[in-house]
Design an enzyme around this catalytic site. Structure first.
Site, PDB file in Angstrom:
ATOM      1  N   THR A  34       0.861  -1.183   0.000  1.00 14.96           N
ATOM      2  CA  THR A  34       0.000   0.000   0.000  1.00 14.96           C
ATOM      3  C   THR A  34       0.892   1.226   0.000  1.00 14.96           C
ATOM      4  O   THR A  34       1.915   1.224   0.682  1.00 14.96           O
ATOM      5  CB  THR A  34      -0.857   0.034   1.290  1.00 14.96           C
ATOM      6  OG1 THR A  34      -1.711  -1.101   1.290  1.00 14.96           O
ATOM      7  CG2 THR A  34      -1.680   1.296   1.408  1.00 14.96           C
ATOM      8  N   ARG A  71     -13.220  -8.467  -2.007  1.00 24.18           N
ATOM      9  CA  ARG A  71     -12.389  -8.447  -0.802  1.00 24.18           C
ATOM     10  C   ARG A  71     -11.931  -7.014  -0.513  1.00 24.18           C
ATOM     11  O   ARG A  71     -11.442  -6.309  -1.390  1.00 24.18           O
ATOM     12  CB  ARG A  71     -11.179  -9.357  -1.001  1.00 24.18           C
ATOM     13  CG  ARG A  71     -10.212  -9.400   0.198  1.00 24.18           C
ATOM     14  CD  ARG A  71      -9.081  -8.417   0.044  1.00 24.18           C
ATOM     15  NE  ARG A  71      -8.078  -8.540   1.115  1.00 24.18           N
ATOM     16  CZ  ARG A  71      -7.122  -7.648   1.338  1.00 24.18           C
ATOM     17  NH1 ARG A  71      -7.025  -6.573   0.582  1.00 24.18           N
ATOM     18  NH2 ARG A  71      -6.264  -7.809   2.317  1.00 24.18           N
TER      19      ARG A  71
END
Ligand code: ASP
Length: 290
Positions: A151, A179
């Site tokens: 991320t 998800r």
């Protein structure tokens, strides 16, 4: 390892962190706020097709569709905006900012998030590059385990003492459609308390989101710990409680009101970028298990 001094200070996760930090510092130099800085820092990873875990060029889900999560939080007003399972928009972090600024909701998901973005004027943009499509086809042939995920998480303190945080990710490679990871969850993927500091997490969302990692780090800083101590204390506490121990995939970056910075992970091997006092550097995170 920790940075002393007031803002402007930026920290961004992983080895793309320094490029993101540079863009954030440029936003500040152009008169932007910490909020502009964390947004524009995230744009760098979102737009880079070589970054396979964020935005354009990211690895798709198991059906070959890129679905992304992003969020942003602004210290002075304690507002947050977030999107999850968003498809087909180049800068999810900016959609999250628009959700925040629109003020009616904090989080939008899936088709509703896409429709909101389109109504707000964001152009449709195919995030699946030919290279990512080929990777997906290869994966479908072999179905090998693909643990890849990262991320871009950015924390910033501007010269006026305002804190902000952002994050953006495509989550787990070849994930189950729908998800959602920790990144768009306030308190888990990111958190800021303008009186204290800001934190952003990276790692396996299924590990992180059960522990509200970013909130926990800010809470430790509120209790008086400097950022590095706060990050390591939270990670060590999680490792002590979780059956996976330090095998958990969890890392965090943080900055406090004093401009002190930190990056830490369960194990060594967590690079992150820091911009402070006009200099940008790539650092190695502290680790619980050394
Ligand atoms: N935390 C992200 C997720 O689980 C991925 C990462 O940061 O590595 O979606």
């Amino acid at each position: 390892m920790e940075q002393q001094g007031a803002g402007p200070v930026l920290v961004a996760t992983w080895d793309f962190g320094p490029a993101c930090v540079r863009a954030g510092l440029a936003a500040l130099a152009a008169g932007g706020t910490a909020l502009d800085a964390v947004e524009q820092a995230a744009w760098v990873a979102e737009a880079d097709p070589q970054v396979h875990t964020v935005g354009f060029g990211a690895t798709p889900n198991r059906e070959g569709v890129v679905q992304v999560d992003a969020a942003i939080m602004w210290g002075p007003t304690h507002q947050a905006g977030s999107v999850a399972g968003l498809e087909g928009i180049l800068h999810p972090v900016s959609v999250a900012r628009r959700v925040m600024e629109q003020g009616e909701h904090v989080m939008l998901v899936g088709a509703g998030a896409h429709a909101f973005a389109r109504r707000a004027g964001f152009p449709a943009h195919d995030l699946l590059t030919p290279a990512a499509h080929r990777r997906w086809q290869e994966w479908r042939r072999q179905y090998r385990d693909e643990p890849s995920h990262d991320t871009v998480g950015v924390v910033a303190l501007d010269a006026q003492g305002r804190l902000a945080v952002s994050c953006s990710t495509s989550g787990l490679a070849y994930k189950q459609p729908g998800r959602v990871g920790d990144s768009p969850i306030v308190g888990s993927g990111l958190y800021v308390d303008n009186q204290v500091g800001a934190a952003a997490a990276t790692g396996r969302g299924e590990d992180l989101m059960r522990y509200c990692v970013s909130y926990a780090v800010v809470a430790e800083m509120a209790a008086g710990r400097p950022p590095m101590e706060a990050c390591l204390a939270v990670l060590a506490r999680i490792a002590a409680r979780d059956p996976k121990g330090t095998n958990m995939e969890a890392a965090v970056v943080a900055v406090d009101r004093q401009g002190r910075t930190a990056g830490a992970a369960m194990r060594p091997g967590f690079p992150y970028g820091v911009g402070a006092a006009g200099e940008v550097s790539l650092r190695q995170g502290g680790a619980v298990a050394v």
